[in-house]
Every structure is written in C-alpha cells, then in structure tokens.
Design a protein around this motif. Structure first.
Motif, short mmCIF file in Angstrom:
data_model
loop_
_atom_site.label_atom_id
_atom_site.label_comp_id
_atom_site.label_asym_id
_atom_site.label_seq_id
_atom_site.Cartn_x
_atom_site.Cartn_y
_atom_site.Cartn_z
N LYS A 23 44.21 9.03 97.85
CA LYS A 23 44.13 9.56 96.51
C LYS A 23 43.33 8.81 95.73
O LYS A 23 42.77 9.54 94.73
CB LYS A 23 45.82 9.10 96.15
N ALA A 76 40.23 10.78 93.53
CA ALA A 76 40.31 10.76 92.12
C ALA A 76 39.10 10.31 91.52
O ALA A 76 38.51 10.69 90.47
CB ALA A 76 41.23 9.70 91.40
N GLU A 126 54.01 5.59 88.72
CA GLU A 126 52.83 6.39 89.39
C GLU A 126 53.66 7.73 89.77
O GLU A 126 53.05 8.81 89.50
CB GLU A 126 52.60 5.84 90.76
N SER A 165 52.57 11.29 87.87
CA SER A 165 52.04 12.41 88.66
C SER A 165 52.71 13.53 88.74
O SER A 165 52.41 14.60 88.72
CB SER A 165 52.09 11.98 90.37
N GLU A 196 46.81 10.62 87.71
CA GLU A 196 46.49 9.54 88.85
C GLU A 196 46.70 8.18 87.79
O GLU A 196 45.66 8.04 86.82
CB GLU A 196 45.44 9.50 89.55
#
Length: 230
Positions: free
Chosen positions: A4, A8, A128, A132, A138
């Motif tokens: 992830k 990002a 988080e 999200s 992010e």
C-alpha cells in the motif's frame, strides 16, 4: 501494508508528473500566444524576446503558486478529516465500528462476518481503517505541495522555452516555420506524455493537443494582425 505504501508513493509521483505535463502544456500555449501576437505587431526581435520571456516567467510562477495552493488545500482537508476520525474513535467507538461493518456488508459480506472484520480492524488499526473507508485517504501519506509546485514551475518554463528560442534564434523566412514546428512538436510531446500517464489513447491525445496548438497560433496571429491595424 508495504504494498500500500509503495502504491501511495507511486500515486504521488504520478500526480507530480501530471502536474508537470500540464504545466508544460500551459507554458507552451501561453508563451506562443504572446510571441505570435507581438511578432505580428513588430519585427524587433528584442521586443519579441522580452515579451515572450516575461510571459514565460509569469506563467511558470503562476502555475507553481496555483499548484501549491491546490495541493496544500487538499492536504489540509485530509489532515482535518484525520483529526475528526481521531476524535470520533475516542468518543463514539461503537458508531465507528458500525460504519466499518456496514461498509463490508454493502459489499456482500454477511452481518456476522462483517462485524468480526470491523472488530478486528478497529482493534488493530482504528484510525487507518476509518480514514481509508470514509475518505479513501492513506494515513500519514499526503502529497507534497512543494514537489507539485516545483514540478509545475520547471515544466512550464521548459515548455515555453522551446517556442521562445525558436522565435528568437531563427531569422528571416525561417522564423515562423521554425516556431510553428517547435510548437507542434512540443504540444504533441505533452499530449503523448499525458496519455501515457493517464492510460489514455496516445493518438487521440497527440492529435488533440496539436489541433489546440494550431488553433492557439491562428487566433493569436489574427489578434496581432487586428491590433496592428489600429
């Protein structure tokens, strides 16, 4: 998680590149607009160069400041959303879990399984998870406004430099053809790059940009002729 973060980071780089491509295209079109208008009105190459250079600098700094303001506003909005979720997790944990549960239920997961997923996610990575799901953000990864600004600054200046040099360094019967060719090649290249970055149709993007470039030259040439009559 590592995947992830890499995604990002790649997204940020692509956004910076897109800002650069747009800045380059704007630099080309704004500078050539001024060059054509002024060159029609006067044959003095120094006057043409100063007008083009002034417009190039104005365009570059305008693009940079606009990009900085835009990305900064987005970053502030994202930070505000994170703080809001931090508050809700402290004061309405049950409500936050319910949102996560409903999120997964809306994707076809059973109520019981969705509840288990929500409980586990909120227990392990609450903030988080919430940012999200609710905002598609992010956590701790925001676009750098300075990167976007400098990308626009340099690309706009570089884009406008090609027609400016073509107009300034050539003379006689070669000046106009060289400038027109420089514009067509430049806008064609930015069209190609924008299509590649956005997974669009390369041929369509290149042709569209070239048509826009030609129309820009025609319009400003006509405006220069018209103003020169007065």
């Amino acid at each position: 998680m590592e995947k992830k973060k890499q995604t990002a980071t790649m997204d940020e780089r692509l956004n910076t590149l897109r800002a650069g491509v747009l800045g380059s295209n704007d630099g080309i079109l704004t500078v050539v607009g001024v060059l054509f208008s002024v060159a029609v009105a006067t044959p003095n190459i120094f006057t043409i160069f100063i007008a083009g250079l002034s417009d190039l600098l104005a365009c570059a700094f305008s693009m940079a400041s606009g990009e900085y303001a835009s990305v900064s506003s987005q970053r502030d909005a994202e930070s505000s959303s994170v703080e809001k979720e931090r508050y809700l997790l402290k004061n309405d944990l049950a409500g936050e879990k319910k949102i996560v549960q409903e999120f997964y239920m809306s994707r076809g997961i059973t109520e019981e399984t969705a509840k288990e997923i929500a409980d586990e996610l909120i227990a392990k990575k609450p903030l988080e998870t919430m940012v999200s799901i609710k905002y598609n953000i992010e956590l701790n990864h925001y676009m750098n406004p300075w990167s976007a600004a400098f990308s626009s600054l340099f690309s706009a200046a570089l884009g406008g430099l090609f027609p400016l040099l073509a107009m300034s360094l050539t003379s006689g019967i070669y000046r106009w053809p060289a400038t027109i060719l420089a514009v067509i090649v430049s806008v064609g290249l930015t069209g190609f790059m924008s299509a590649k970055l956005g997974d669009g149709k390369v041929k369509v993007a290149v042709i569209r940009n070239i048509i826009i470039g030609i129309l820009t030259m025609i319009i400003h040439y006509a405006m220069g002729k018209l103003m020169n009559e007065f």
